[in-house]
Design a protein around this motif. Structure first.
Motif, PDB file in Angstrom:
ATOM      1  N   GLN A 510      46.931  36.039  40.822  1.00 12.79           N
ATOM      2  CA  GLN A 510      46.152  36.422  39.675  1.00 12.79           C
ATOM      3  C   GLN A 510      44.570  36.622  40.632  1.00 12.79           C
ATOM      4  O   GLN A 510      43.909  35.767  40.876  1.00 12.79           O
ATOM      5  CB  GLN A 510      45.813  35.438  38.743  1.00 12.79           C
ATOM      6  N   TYR A 511      44.323  37.777  40.892  1.00 10.23           N
ATOM      7  CA  TYR A 511      43.023  37.911  41.608  1.00 10.23           C
ATOM      8  C   TYR A 511      41.928  38.141  40.990  1.00 10.23           C
ATOM      9  O   TYR A 511      40.631  38.036  41.471  1.00 10.23           O
ATOM     10  CB  TYR A 511      43.291  39.051  42.449  1.00 10.23           C
ATOM     11  N   ALA A 512      41.795  38.277  39.678  1.00 11.81           N
ATOM     12  CA  ALA A 512      40.609  38.344  38.748  1.00 11.81           C
ATOM     13  C   ALA A 512      40.795  37.933  37.338  1.00 11.81           C
ATOM     14  O   ALA A 512      41.914  38.020  36.798  1.00 11.81           O
ATOM     15  CB  ALA A 512      39.745  39.712  38.893  1.00 11.81           C
ATOM     16  N   GLN A 513      39.858  37.560  36.610  1.00 20.32           N
ATOM     17  CA  GLN A 513      39.559  37.196  35.237  1.00 20.32           C
ATOM     18  C   GLN A 513      38.597  38.023  34.779  1.00 20.32           C
ATOM     19  O   GLN A 513      37.255  38.198  35.271  1.00 20.32           O
ATOM     20  CB  GLN A 513      39.492  35.896  34.792  1.00 20.32           C
ATOM     21  N   GLN A 514      38.517  38.880  33.533  1.00 20.74           N
ATOM     22  CA  GLN A 514      37.454  39.556  33.197  1.00 20.74           C
ATOM     23  C   GLN A 514      37.170  39.399  31.721  1.00 20.74           C
ATOM     24  O   GLN A 514      38.239  39.679  30.753  1.00 20.74           O
ATOM     25  CB  GLN A 514      38.069  41.126  33.270  1.00 20.74           C
ATOM     26  N   GLY A 521      37.982  37.320  24.382  1.00 21.00           N
ATOM     27  CA  GLY A 521      38.461  36.458  25.188  1.00 21.00           C
ATOM     28  C   GLY A 521      38.481  37.132  26.789  1.00 21.00           C
ATOM     29  O   GLY A 521      37.920  38.117  26.960  1.00 21.00           O
ATOM     30  N   GLN A 522      39.295  36.484  27.496  1.00 21.61           N
ATOM     31  CA  GLN A 522      39.468  36.718  28.915  1.00 21.61           C
ATOM     32  C   GLN A 522      40.917  37.470  29.466  1.00 21.61           C
ATOM     33  O   GLN A 522      41.776  36.997  28.938  1.00 21.61           O
ATOM     34  CB  GLN A 522      38.990  35.774  29.933  1.00 21.61           C
ATOM     35  N   ALA A 523      40.572  38.770  29.935  1.00 25.26           N
ATOM     36  CA  ALA A 523      41.813  39.339  30.560  1.00 25.26           C
ATOM     37  C   ALA A 523      42.272  38.831  31.793  1.00 25.26           C
ATOM     38  O   ALA A 523      41.407  38.790  32.556  1.00 25.26           O
ATOM     39  CB  ALA A 523      41.735  40.869  30.412  1.00 25.26           C
ATOM     40  N   ALA A 524      43.585  38.673  32.283  1.00 28.44           N
ATOM     41  CA  ALA A 524      43.780  38.441  33.757  1.00 28.44           C
ATOM     42  C   ALA A 524      44.165  39.575  34.363  1.00 28.44           C
ATOM     43  O   ALA A 524      45.293  40.416  33.945  1.00 28.44           O
ATOM     44  CB  ALA A 524      45.073  37.372  33.603  1.00 28.44           C
ATOM     45  N   TRP A 525      43.928  39.827  35.551  1.00 29.29           N
ATOM     46  CA  TRP A 525      44.354  40.867  36.652  1.00 29.29           C
ATOM     47  C   TRP A 525      45.322  40.188  37.508  1.00 29.29           C
ATOM     48  O   TRP A 525      44.929  39.159  38.298  1.00 29.29           O
ATOM     49  CB  TRP A 525      43.208  41.451  37.287  1.00 29.29           C
ATOM     50  N   VAL A 526      46.613  40.511  37.689  1.00 30.57           N
ATOM     51  CA  VAL A 526      47.576  40.054  38.382  1.00 30.57           C
ATOM     52  C   VAL A 526      48.181  41.089  39.352  1.00 30.57           C
ATOM     53  O   VAL A 526      48.763  42.061  38.736  1.00 30.57           O
ATOM     54  CB  VAL A 526      48.466  39.202  37.547  1.00 30.57           C
ATOM     55  N   LEU A 541      52.522  45.907  42.239  1.00 31.51           N
ATOM     56  CA  LEU A 541      52.039  46.279  40.949  1.00 31.51           C
ATOM     57  C   LEU A 541      50.719  45.741  40.504  1.00 31.51           C
ATOM     58  O   LEU A 541      50.700  44.484  40.776  1.00 31.51           O
ATOM     59  CB  LEU A 541      53.168  46.040  39.979  1.00 31.51           C
ATOM     60  N   ALA A 542      49.626  46.411  40.270  1.00 27.39           N
ATOM     61  CA  ALA A 542      48.574  45.585  39.706  1.00 27.39           C
ATOM     62  C   ALA A 542      48.659  45.705  38.183  1.00 27.39           C
ATOM     63  O   ALA A 542      49.000  46.758  37.600  1.00 27.39           O
ATOM     64  CB  ALA A 542      47.307  46.287  39.991  1.00 27.39           C
ATOM     65  N   GLN A 543      48.782  44.577  37.527  1.00 26.58           N
ATOM     66  CA  GLN A 543      49.073  44.496  36.043  1.00 26.58           C
ATOM     67  C   GLN A 543      47.841  43.752  35.537  1.00 26.58           C
ATOM     68  O   GLN A 543      47.225  42.863  35.783  1.00 26.58           O
ATOM     69  CB  GLN A 543      50.374  43.505  35.934  1.00 26.58           C
ATOM     70  N   PHE A 544      47.761  44.037  34.024  1.00 25.07           N
ATOM     71  CA  PHE A 544      46.786  43.644  33.262  1.00 25.07           C
ATOM     72  C   PHE A 544      47.151  42.982  32.034  1.00 25.07           C
ATOM     73  O   PHE A 544      48.088  43.517  31.463  1.00 25.07           O
ATOM     74  CB  PHE A 544      45.787  45.054  32.704  1.00 25.07           C
ATOM     75  N   HIS A 545      46.637  41.970  31.697  1.00 26.82           N
ATOM     76  CA  HIS A 545      47.271  41.161  30.424  1.00 26.82           C
ATOM     77  C   HIS A 545      46.093  40.420  29.536  1.00 26.82           C
ATOM     78  O   HIS A 545      44.980  39.777  30.291  1.00 26.82           O
ATOM     79  CB  HIS A 545      48.002  39.834  30.967  1.00 26.82           C
ATOM     80  N   THR A 546      45.942  40.814  28.475  1.00 25.12           N
ATOM     81  CA  THR A 546      45.051  40.502  27.541  1.00 25.12           C
ATOM     82  C   THR A 546      45.500  39.070  26.848  1.00 25.12           C
ATOM     83  O   THR A 546      46.826  38.714  26.565  1.00 25.12           O
ATOM     84  CB  THR A 546      44.852  41.512  26.402  1.00 25.12           C
ATOM     85  N   PRO A 547      44.546  38.253  26.430  1.00 27.70           N
ATOM     86  CA  PRO A 547      44.928  36.955  25.670  1.00 27.70           C
ATOM     87  C   PRO A 547      46.242  37.134  24.427  1.00 27.70           C
ATOM     88  O   PRO A 547      46.941  36.327  23.952  1.00 27.70           O
ATOM     89  CB  PRO A 547      43.922  36.450  25.152  1.00 27.70           C
ATOM     90  N   ASP A 548      46.038  38.216  23.835  1.00 30.45           N
ATOM     91  CA  ASP A 548      47.012  38.476  22.617  1.00 30.45           C
ATOM     92  C   ASP A 548      48.217  39.248  22.713  1.00 30.45           C
ATOM     93  O   ASP A 548      48.874  39.567  22.081  1.00 30.45           O
ATOM     94  CB  ASP A 548      46.145  39.286  21.556  1.00 30.45           C
ATOM     95  N   GLY A 549      48.293  39.371  24.128  1.00 27.24           N
ATOM     96  CA  GLY A 549      49.596  40.237  24.599  1.00 27.24           C
ATOM     97  C   GLY A 549      50.564  39.449  25.213  1.00 27.24           C
ATOM     98  O   GLY A 549      50.327  38.421  25.741  1.00 27.24           O
TER      99      GLY A 549
END
Length: 638
Positions: A510-514, A521-526, A541-549
């Motif tokens: 997890q290289y960033a939170q946005q 909320g905050q999304a996670a970049w992994v 793979l660079a992946q994006f995850h939102t709190p509701d996903g």
């Protein structure tokens, strides 16, 4: 002649007239299924290479030469219901496959289907479907014991889903004298319909290996001089005194090389002492002891070594990418030999590769040989090997220093592990497979524990499970801790993208939170990076995850890239995101040492630091470029 025969057989129960174009459309649309049908009905005695080529030849010759009458037998699967073209072509495939199994007679001219196909032909290569598990091997053995009509009845029932009255009609139209007897004989084999759809029986998805190169060379010489043929015969007879037993599914040997013969002597295989690992500074396969209830079965070991050196045409051979499949250079190390479910399994290690030989408990037909590269494996990477796959489950052989094993769902980080029992030989109870079919709702991994703690391993369809880690590329740690499990959970299903690629380890960082622009909320970049045993072929793979996903979304991907790795621990990726209010944004994030980000292309925006959020519209396209704190440029992952 063949079209007239179809018309004559259909005269008793006329159906709709089928044009060549209609039959061709059905053949092209359902070609993989028709070839699988032919492959399953053809006699296994032909050998896998000839069965593959004959199945394709019979299917391609199934077109009528003109307008003809189809039978009234319906097709029962979606897309084929009521299609007379498909019914006609299927009948022709079944009939010619049955004819191919009829022995040649001196008093009668052979039919075209009884002869090796002129086309297609592949010179210098053996083609065969992918290897299956013990269940597929067992089913292939049972089908090979059936008569050709009974085999056709079983396949029409299981693959085509035809009821018995329709199976009887197809067999009658195909020229079977006693369809009732064929149905009764087929009923003696347990119905395992799902196995008929296995890659084991798919002649359209093939492995290719060279034919016996030594045999080809000797045959060329024999054509020039009869004396070479005599020398070959002498080589076949010049076995060591008493021999070591039959070679099973191995190809014949036409040459005698002392070093090669020594590698085939089961008495010379290396056997490590059961306690050697306790005093060794190494934790790799070189200190695994020889285990299993058949470790002393000289005949089994001889067959396994002979097949490794000279796999016959009936042997299913597979290797992970970048793994050589040639014979051992010298006597290998024995890791295991024993009964596993419905198979006898032998595992060897030659310092570079793991070789797995498997054969059914009854006979040696349908043997399989699998290779996996393991050079440099140590610690968690050398703690488990796949012994067997059956009914979607996996059974492992664990290292002697493993003190415990458990199963856990990577998508449920708060759920505790379920213990697995390890036998005295280190064999685990079956673990649910980690490659889901259809919707990904679970991803099962094995948690092994040694003196250093727990490690997570996941089955990616190969002999060696991949090691899962988490954290920055410069200092990844085990993925079994609570924080690492939460980090992995949304991205577990992305592991399916690297199945059967020779993966050694996969790290999730997890290289960033946005913060999201709509304050949701905050999304996670992994960034997930899969490294292979061969070095190249890495997948990032660079992946994006939102709190509701529930799942992460792939924002960018790259192959053979140093990004997210120890050599280049930087990454920059972006994604178009729709907020809860319906507004669209371009979101981008870089690793923490990113000093600035700007966009190129159809979106204009820039930001200082490692995060960027720019208002945009659906469908806009943009590129990314960034600057690191040391002044170097970094581009968006692609």
């Amino acid at each position: 002649m063949q079209s007239q025969d179809v018309a004559q057989r259909s005269a008793a129960s006329p159906g709709p007239v089928v044009d060549v174009e209609q039959a061709e459309a059905a053949l092209v649309e359902h070609y993989p299924r028709l070839v699988r049908l032919a492959y399953l009905v053809l006699p296994p005695s032909l050998g896998r290479n000839r069965r593959v080529l004959t199945a394709h030849a019979l299917t391609q010759r199934a077109l009528p030469r003109g307008r003809t009458t189809a039978t009234l037998i319906p097709a029962q699967a979606t897309g084929r219901d009521g299609d007379p073209g498909y019914a006609l072509v299927r009948l022709k495939v079944v009939r010619t496959a049955l004819e191919a199994g009829v022995p040649l007679r001196r008093a009668a001219w052979p039919k075209r289907s009884q002869l090796p196909p002129l086309l297609p032909q592949v010179w210098g290569l053996r083609l065969f479907p992918r290897s299956g598990g013990a269940d597929e091997l067992a089913l292939d053995q049972r089908l090979s014991a059936l008569s050709s009509p009974a085999r056709a009845a079983y396949v029409l029932r299981g693959l085509e889903k035809l009821p018995d009255p329709d199976v009887r009609k197809v067999l009658t139209a195909a020229g079977v004298d006693d369809p009732g007897a064929a149905l009764k004989e087929a009923g003696g084999v347990e119905a395992r319909d799902v196995l008929l759809l296995s890659p084991e029986f798919d002649p359209c998805s093939l492995h290719a290996r060279p034919t016996d190169l030594m045999r080809r060379r000797q045959h060329m010489k024999a054509a020039l001089a009869a004396g070479v043929a005599a020398a070959v015969c002498g080589a076949l007879l010049a076995l060591p005194s008493g021999g070591w037993g039959p070679d099973g599914a191995a190809a014949p040997s036409y040459a005698q090389n002392p070093a090669a013969e020594a590698a085939l002597d089961p008495g010379k295989v290396t056997r490590v002492a059961p306690t050697a690992w306790r005093s060794s500074a190494r934790t790799d396969f070189s200190v695994w002891p020889a285990r299993g209830n058949l470790a002393g079965d000289t005949a089994l070991l001889r067959r396994a070594l002979a097949v490794w050196a000279r796999p016959g045409e009936s042997v299913q051979v597979s290797a992970t990418p970048g793994t050589p499949s040639g014979a051992p250079a010298g006597p290998p190390q024995l890791l295991y030999a024993g009964d596993v479910d419905q198979a006898r399994v032998v595992l060897f290690y030659d310092g570079l590769r793991i070789a797995r030989y498997a054969e059914p408990r009854s006979g040696t037909g349908g043997a399989a040989l699998d290779f996996a590269r393991v050079d440099g494996a140590t610690g968690a990477e050398a703690e488990a090997l796949v012994l067997d796959r059956a009914d979607g489950n996996v059974r492992y052989l664990t290292a002697p220093w493993v003190t415990g094993a458990a199963e856990r769902d990577l998508m449920k980080p708060t759920a505790g592990p379920t213990p697995l029992t390890l036998s005295a030989a280190g064999v685990s109870t079956p673990l649910a497979g980690s490659a889901p079919t259809g919707t990904c709702t679970a991803w099962n991994v094995m948690q092994v524990t040694d003196a250093s703690g727990p490690h997570l391993l996941t089955d990616l369809g190969e002999l060696i499970p991949a090691h899962l880690t988490s954290g920055p590329p410069a200092a990844p740690h085990e993925a079994a801790g609570p924080a690492a499990l939460r980090n992995w959970a949304p991205f577990a299903c992305s592991l399916a993208a690297v199945r059967s690629q020779g993966v050694r380890s996969v790290n999730a960082w997890q290289y960033a939170q946005q913060p999201l622009p709509d304050a949701s909320g905050q999304a996670a970049w992994v960034c997930t990076r899969a490294d292979t045993w061969r070095g190249d072929g890495t997948r990032v793979l660079a992946q994006f995850h939102t709190p509701d996903g529930a799942y992460g979304a792939v924002a960018a991907k790259a192959e053979n890239s140093p990004a997210c790795g120890s050599r280049d621990p930087h990454v920059l990726a972006g994604v178009l995101w729709k907020s809860g209010t319906g507004d669209w944004y371009l979101l981008a994030a870089g690793s923490k040492d990113t000093a600035s980000i700007s966009t190129t292309g159809g979106v204009s925006g820039s930001a200082r630091g490692a995060l960027l959020a720019v208002r945009t519209k659906q469908g806009d396209q943009a590129g990314l470029k960034g600057t690191l704190t040391d002044g170097r440029a970094v581009s968006g992952l692609r």
